[in-house]
Design a protein around this motif. Structure first.
Motif, short mmCIF file in Angstrom:
data_model
loop_
_atom_site.label_atom_id
_atom_site.label_comp_id
_atom_site.label_asym_id
_atom_site.label_seq_id
_atom_site.Cartn_x
_atom_site.Cartn_y
_atom_site.Cartn_z
N GLN A 253 28.30 6.50 -4.27
CA GLN A 253 28.71 5.15 -4.65
C GLN A 253 27.78 4.56 -5.71
O GLN A 253 28.23 3.91 -6.65
CB GLN A 253 28.77 4.25 -3.42
N VAL A 254 26.46 4.77 -5.56
CA VAL A 254 25.54 4.22 -6.56
C VAL A 254 25.67 4.99 -7.87
O VAL A 254 25.48 4.42 -8.96
CB VAL A 254 24.08 4.22 -6.06
N ALA A 255 26.00 6.28 -7.79
CA ALA A 255 26.21 7.07 -9.01
C ALA A 255 27.44 6.55 -9.76
O ALA A 255 27.42 6.41 -10.99
CB ALA A 255 26.37 8.54 -8.67
N ILE A 256 28.50 6.26 -9.01
CA ILE A 256 29.71 5.68 -9.62
C ILE A 256 29.38 4.32 -10.22
O ILE A 256 29.83 3.98 -11.32
CB ILE A 256 30.83 5.56 -8.57
N GLY A 257 28.57 3.53 -9.50
CA GLY A 257 28.16 2.22 -10.00
C GLY A 257 27.39 2.34 -11.31
O GLY A 257 27.58 1.53 -12.23
N ALA A 258 26.53 3.36 -11.42
CA ALA A 258 25.76 3.57 -12.64
C ALA A 258 26.67 3.89 -13.82
O ALA A 258 26.48 3.37 -14.93
CB ALA A 258 24.75 4.70 -12.43
N VAL A 259 27.68 4.72 -13.59
CA VAL A 259 28.63 5.08 -14.65
C VAL A 259 29.44 3.85 -15.07
O VAL A 259 29.62 3.57 -16.26
CB VAL A 259 29.57 6.21 -14.19
N LEU A 260 29.91 3.09 -14.07
CA LEU A 260 30.71 1.90 -14.36
C LEU A 260 29.91 0.84 -15.11
O LEU A 260 30.41 0.20 -16.04
CB LEU A 260 31.26 1.30 -13.06
N GLY B 286 21.52 5.19 -13.83
CA GLY B 286 22.10 4.87 -15.13
C GLY B 286 21.17 5.21 -16.28
O GLY B 286 21.61 5.66 -17.34
N THR B 287 19.85 5.03 -16.07
CA THR B 287 18.87 5.36 -17.10
C THR B 287 18.91 6.86 -17.42
O THR B 287 18.89 7.26 -18.59
CB THR B 287 17.45 4.97 -16.64
N ILE B 288 18.96 7.67 -16.37
CA ILE B 288 19.02 9.13 -16.56
C ILE B 288 20.33 9.53 -17.24
O ILE B 288 20.35 10.35 -18.17
CB ILE B 288 18.88 9.85 -15.21
N PHE B 289 21.43 8.93 -16.78
CA PHE B 289 22.75 9.22 -17.35
C PHE B 289 22.80 8.82 -18.83
O PHE B 289 23.27 9.58 -19.68
CB PHE B 289 23.80 8.45 -16.54
N ASP B 290 22.26 7.63 -19.14
CA ASP B 290 22.29 7.14 -20.52
C ASP B 290 21.34 7.92 -21.42
O ASP B 290 21.56 7.98 -22.63
CB ASP B 290 21.92 5.65 -20.56
N LEU B 291 20.30 8.51 -20.84
CA LEU B 291 19.38 9.32 -21.63
C LEU B 291 20.11 10.48 -22.30
O LEU B 291 19.88 10.77 -23.48
CB LEU B 291 18.24 9.84 -20.75
N PHE B 292 20.99 11.12 -21.55
CA PHE B 292 21.76 12.23 -22.11
C PHE B 292 22.77 11.75 -23.14
O PHE B 292 22.98 12.41 -24.17
CB PHE B 292 22.47 13.00 -20.98
N LEU B 293 23.38 10.58 -22.89
CA LEU B 293 24.35 10.04 -23.84
C LEU B 293 23.67 9.59 -25.14
O LEU B 293 24.24 9.70 -26.22
CB LEU B 293 25.09 8.86 -23.21
N ALA B 294 22.45 9.07 -25.00
CA ALA B 294 21.74 8.55 -26.17
C ALA B 294 20.90 9.61 -26.87
O ALA B 294 20.31 9.35 -27.92
CB ALA B 294 20.83 7.40 -25.74
N PHE B 295 20.86 10.81 -26.30
CA PHE B 295 20.01 11.87 -26.85
C PHE B 295 20.32 12.20 -28.32
O PHE B 295 19.40 12.47 -29.10
CB PHE B 295 20.14 13.14 -26.00
#
Length: 310
Positions: free
Chosen positions: A72-79, A194-203
């Motif tokens: 749920q928190v992973a989904i929240g981070a993506v959203l 979200g920080t970890i997820f965005d790190l890959f997107l912003a790489f």
């Protein structure tokens, strides 16, 4: 003594709402300086770090209840990442004040519609009236009568609508998760993951390029992450725990007002008549829906929407 305490909490709630409303002109002032995902990454990182001392002071356990809680928190981070992308894209084209009114007033209306759709419930007569008023407010905010649909893109309103819709889904997720862990712990995990997820997107972009920005960028980033998000959220939940969630949630209507006021003061955006009228209609709609919903259950639509702030 009790009255003095109540006044103190009322003042704290006003401060929290003002901090959320002023986030709109704050973000507008730095949008375009960096790619949106880069700004999102640094905002999430700063927010996650600033939440650590809050959790320590509150002696919150950060243990997740189970694998479902992690999902749920992973989904929240993506959203929340999706929301912030639309948030910044909308601000890159549109006015901060108009966006602040459109998103913050349509959020609970979209949430209400989604909840009733999933529960397969038809609105009552009063709820239909509330929804009609809300949609009327939305049409006024979008200036549908102009008939030029390209303006929806040029004004950034399409992104603002996507903001409101993605936030509505996030509200449902955070409300469900909030019954399994504290809102502050939920927020910490959302921003951390979200920080970890965005790190890959912003790489693909130059993350270190932000170091070349002037003091205004860092002041606004600090405001968006530490003041508006961490401080505003902490103050809101602290005050609502004393006054009750229903009383606290009624203060949400200060957010679009302060978004307009802040955009006028700091950005020179004069509010248009359609924005003012649309905001009044939309706020009236949420009041009607909340009062009707409040007779049926303890948690109002606005309570769900306020679990994670802007």
């Amino acid at each position: 003594m009790f009255q003095n305490q109540s006044i103190k909490f009322f003042i704290l709630l006003v401060i929290a709402m003002v901090s959320w409303g002023f986030a709109w002109p704050s973000a507008k002032s730095i949008v375009g300086t960096e790619p949106p995902i880069v700004i999102v990454f640094w905002r999430f990182l700063a927010t996650a770090l600033s939440l650590v001392p809050v959790l320590i002071l509150r002696k919150e356990s950060i243990a997740l209840p189970d694998k479902k809680g992690l999902l749920q928190v992973a989904i929240g981070a993506v959203l929340y990442t999706i929301y912030n992308q639309f948030f910044l894209l909308g601000l890159s084209q549109g006015l901060a004040g108009a966006g602040g009114v459109l998103v913050t007033t349509m959020n609970p209306i979209f949430t209400y519609i989604l909840v009733h759709t999933f529960q397969k419930k038809l609105p009552s007569g009063k709820e239909f009236i509330g929804l009609f008023i809300g949609l009327t407010g939305g049409f006024l905010l979008l200036k549908i009568w102009e008939g030029d649909w390209t303006l929806l893109f040029q004004s950034g309103n399409v992104y603002f609508l996507l903001c409101a819709f993605s936030w509505a889904i996030l509200s449902m997720n955070s409300h469900s998760t909030g019954q399994r862990m504290s809102p502050m712990v939920y927020s910490f995990y959302v921003f951390s993951i979200g920080t970890i997820f965005d790190l890959f997107l912003a790489f693909p972009y130059d993350l270190s390029g932000v170091m070349d920005n002037g003091w205004n960028f860092w002041v606004q980033l600090f405001y968006l992450s530490v003041i508006s998000t961490t401080f505003g959220t902490t103050v809101y939940f602290y005050a609502s725990s004393r006054l009750g969630s229903r009383t606290a949630s009624s203060f949400i209507f200060l957010v679009p007002v302060t978004a307009l006021l802040g955009s006028w003061i700091f950005l020179g955006e004069e509010p248009k008549l359609s924005t003012l009228l649309g905001g009044v209609f939309a706020i009236s709609s949420v009041i009607i829906l909340n009062r009707t919903q409040g007779k049926k259950e303890e948690v109002s639509v606005a309570d769900e929407e306020l679990e994670v702030p802007n």
